[in-house]
Enzyme design. Structure first.
Site, PDB file in Angstrom:
ATOM      1  N   SER A   1      -8.307   6.794   6.006  1.00  0.00           N
ATOM      2  CA  SER A   1      -9.074   5.613   6.385  1.00  0.00           C
ATOM      3  C   SER A   1     -10.379   5.620   5.582  1.00  0.00           C
ATOM      4  CB  SER A   1      -9.298   5.599   7.907  1.00  0.00           C
ATOM      5  OG  SER A   1      -9.253   6.901   8.451  1.00  0.00           O
TER       6      SER A   1
ATOM      7  N   TYR B   1       0.823  -1.214   0.000  1.00  0.00           N
ATOM      8  CA  TYR B   1       0.000   0.000   0.000  1.00  0.00           C
ATOM      9  C   TYR B   1       0.857   1.264   0.000  1.00  0.00           C
ATOM     10  CZ  TYR B   1      -3.291   3.500   1.644  1.00  0.00           C
ATOM     11  OH  TYR B   1      -4.048   4.644   1.770  1.00  0.00           O
TER      12      TYR B   1
ATOM     13  N   ASP C   1      -3.740   9.607   2.184  1.00  0.00           N
ATOM     14  CA  ASP C   1      -3.680   8.272   2.772  1.00  0.00           C
ATOM     15  C   ASP C   1      -4.700   8.228   3.890  1.00  0.00           C
ATOM     16  OD1 ASP C   1      -3.084   5.861   3.888  1.00  0.00           O
ATOM     17  OD2 ASP C   1      -1.194   6.499   4.778  1.00  0.00           O
TER      18      ASP C   1
ATOM     19  N   GLU D   1      -2.141  15.031   9.770  1.00  0.00           N
ATOM     20  CA  GLU D   1      -2.850  13.861  10.325  1.00  0.00           C
ATOM     21  C   GLU D   1      -3.730  14.368  11.465  1.00  0.00           C
ATOM     22  OE1 GLU D   1      -3.245  10.264  10.288  1.00  0.00           O
ATOM     23  OE2 GLU D   1      -4.463  10.776  12.037  1.00  0.00           O
TER      24      GLU D   1
HETATM   25  N1  SAM Z   1      -1.092   4.087   5.868  1.00  0.00           N
HETATM   26  C1  SAM Z   1      -1.972   3.065   6.156  1.00  0.00           C
HETATM   27  C2  SAM Z   1      -1.657   1.764   5.432  1.00  0.00           C
HETATM   28  O1  SAM Z   1      -0.524   1.360   5.375  1.00  0.00           O
HETATM   29  O2  SAM Z   1      -2.546   1.118   4.961  1.00  0.00           O
HETATM   30  C3  SAM Z   1      -3.426   3.229   6.347  1.00  0.00           C
HETATM   31  C4  SAM Z   1      -4.219   4.407   6.595  1.00  0.00           C
HETATM   32  S1  SAM Z   1      -3.709   5.698   7.713  1.00  0.00           S
HETATM   33  C5  SAM Z   1      -3.505   4.950   9.275  1.00  0.00           C
HETATM   34  C6  SAM Z   1      -5.176   6.670   7.716  1.00  0.00           C
HETATM   35  C7  SAM Z   1      -5.097   7.899   8.602  1.00  0.00           C
HETATM   36  O3  SAM Z   1      -5.983   8.923   8.142  1.00  0.00           O
HETATM   37  C8  SAM Z   1      -5.482   7.617  10.053  1.00  0.00           C
HETATM   38  O4  SAM Z   1      -4.345   7.770  10.858  1.00  0.00           O
HETATM   39  C9  SAM Z   1      -6.556   8.667  10.354  1.00  0.00           C
HETATM   40  O5  SAM Z   1      -6.462   9.190  11.657  1.00  0.00           O
HETATM   41  C10 SAM Z   1      -6.275   9.714   9.286  1.00  0.00           C
HETATM   42  N2  SAM Z   1      -7.398  10.617   9.028  1.00  0.00           N
HETATM   43  C11 SAM Z   1      -8.710  10.310   8.961  1.00  0.00           C
HETATM   44  N3  SAM Z   1      -9.444  11.407   8.711  1.00  0.00           N
HETATM   45  C12 SAM Z   1      -8.580  12.451   8.603  1.00  0.00           C
HETATM   46  C13 SAM Z   1      -8.753  13.843   8.349  1.00  0.00           C
HETATM   47  N4  SAM Z   1      -9.955  14.380   8.171  1.00  0.00           N
HETATM   48  N5  SAM Z   1      -7.634  14.626   8.308  1.00  0.00           N
HETATM   49  C14 SAM Z   1      -6.410  14.088   8.488  1.00  0.00           C
HETATM   50  N6  SAM Z   1      -6.204  12.776   8.732  1.00  0.00           N
HETATM   51  C15 SAM Z   1      -7.275  11.947   8.797  1.00  0.00           C
END
Ligand code: SAM
EC number: 2.5.1.16
Length: 306
Positions: free
Chosen positions: A175, A78, A173, A123
């Site tokens: 969720s 990913y 990136d 983030e």
């Molecule tokens: N990088 C990852 C992978 O290897 O599959 C997966 C996804 S990453 C953890 C998704 C991030 O988006 C989460 O940490 C979440 O807190 C963040 N997120 C969700 N909504 C957001 C927003 N409105 N603004 C900034 N970050 C956000």
């Protein structure tokens, strides 16, 4: 007959004791399960439930609101694809913005590009950042690059304050579109991404699964066609621990110097100095880059009709 159906089968258990099952209205009627060796962290942030466990076959696993975000074993697929699809498609990317991606894996990948001078990340959830630094050092290593500037906040609000034409590339990136990331799938957000990009700049966003979410993908594609006047493309790759085992990306460019995503002009495999602290690329190469834009007929039909 009926009596037979009611017989207990050794393959059907009411609940799998000691297994994590990923259950969500986003993939009704199915649930991928991983065997849990040990729960390492459980917490509740202002935005979501955060959990880390040691699995028996995928290494450590990060869960947000019951949904698998990454595992140590397959995160490379990913993170490498969402990053190098855009950055290898333009010459000399210099300024890059990451929205979401709190684990740091996309930062690790962006920092492999020596032309990059500035890496901003926005983030929303500080707990994701802290947990990643504690439990996923090979992912959070992305934060150690001096070009990285961290902003903790909502990506939607952050983008509104970005001066027009600032970035060469934006990587979203996020969720899934239930919870804090919902707005990251909506039209006003894509409009502010386009505004923040220079002419001929590129965006790559997490765009769900062709097996499960064609209705969501249709909407995203339709919005992107209205907003990104350079090009609009859908790519996909395999990630075994994501629902249905695949995940897609929207790769778009703004009006300006043409970007041909299918033929990467800025190969990262050419120079290997980036592998010293980060290790070699495990998944991405130029062939898989081009191949990722080939779609199965059912998806091609829908995406091309939008
Ligand atoms: N990088 C990852 C992978 O290897 O599959 C997966 C996804 S990453 C953890 C998704 C991030 O988006 C989460 O940490 C979440 O807190 C963040 N997120 C969700 N909504 C957001 C927003 N409105 N603004 C900034 N970050 C956000």
């Amino acid at each position: 007959e009926e009596a037979n159906n009611e017989k207990e089968s050794p393959y059907i258990s009411s609940i799998l004791p000691g297994w994590f099952s990923e259950i969500s209205p986003l993939w009704p009627g199915e649930a991928h399960s991983l065997k849990v060796e040990k729960i390492l962290f459980q917490g509740k942030s202002d935005y979501q439930n955060v959990m880390v466990f040691q699995s028996s076959t995928y290494g450590k696993v990060l869960i947000l609101d019951g949904v698998i975000q990454l595992t140590e074993r397959d995160e490379c697929a990913y993170q490498e694809m969402i990053t190098h699809l855009p950055l290898c498609s333009i010459p000399n990317p210099r300024k890059v913005l990451v929205i979401g991606g709190g684990d740091g894996g996309v930062l690790r990948e962006v920092s492999r590009h020596s032309s990059v001078e500035q890496i901003d990340i926005c983030e929303i959830d500080k707990m994701v950042i802290d947990v990643s630094k504690q439990f996923f050092p090979n992912v959070a290593i992305g934060y150690e690059d001096p070009r990285v500037k961290l902003h903790v906040g909502d990506g939607v609000a952050f983008l509104k304050n970005v001066p027009e034409g600032t970035y060469d590339a934006v990587i979203v990136d996020s969720s899934d579109p239930i919870g804090p990331a919902q707005e990251l799938f909506e039209k006003p957000f894509f409009e502010s991404v386009a505004r923040a990009l220079r002419p001929g700049g590129v965006v790559c966003t997490q765009a769900e699964s062709i097996w499960l979410h064609m209705h969501i993908i249709e909407d995203i594609v339709a919005n992107c066609r209205q907003i990104f006047k350079g090009s609009v493309n859908y790519a996909w790759t395999t990630v075994p621990t994501y629902p249905s085992g695949v995940i897609g990306f929207m790769a778009c460019s703004t009006e300006g110097p043409a970007v041909d995503f299918k033929n990467p002009i800025n190969p990262i495999d050419a120079d290997d100095s980036h592998t010293k602290t980060r290790g070699p690329l495990k998944f991405y190469n130029s062939e898989i880059h081009s191949a990722s834009f080939c779609l199965p007929s059912f998806a091609k039909r829908v995406i091309e009709s939008k």
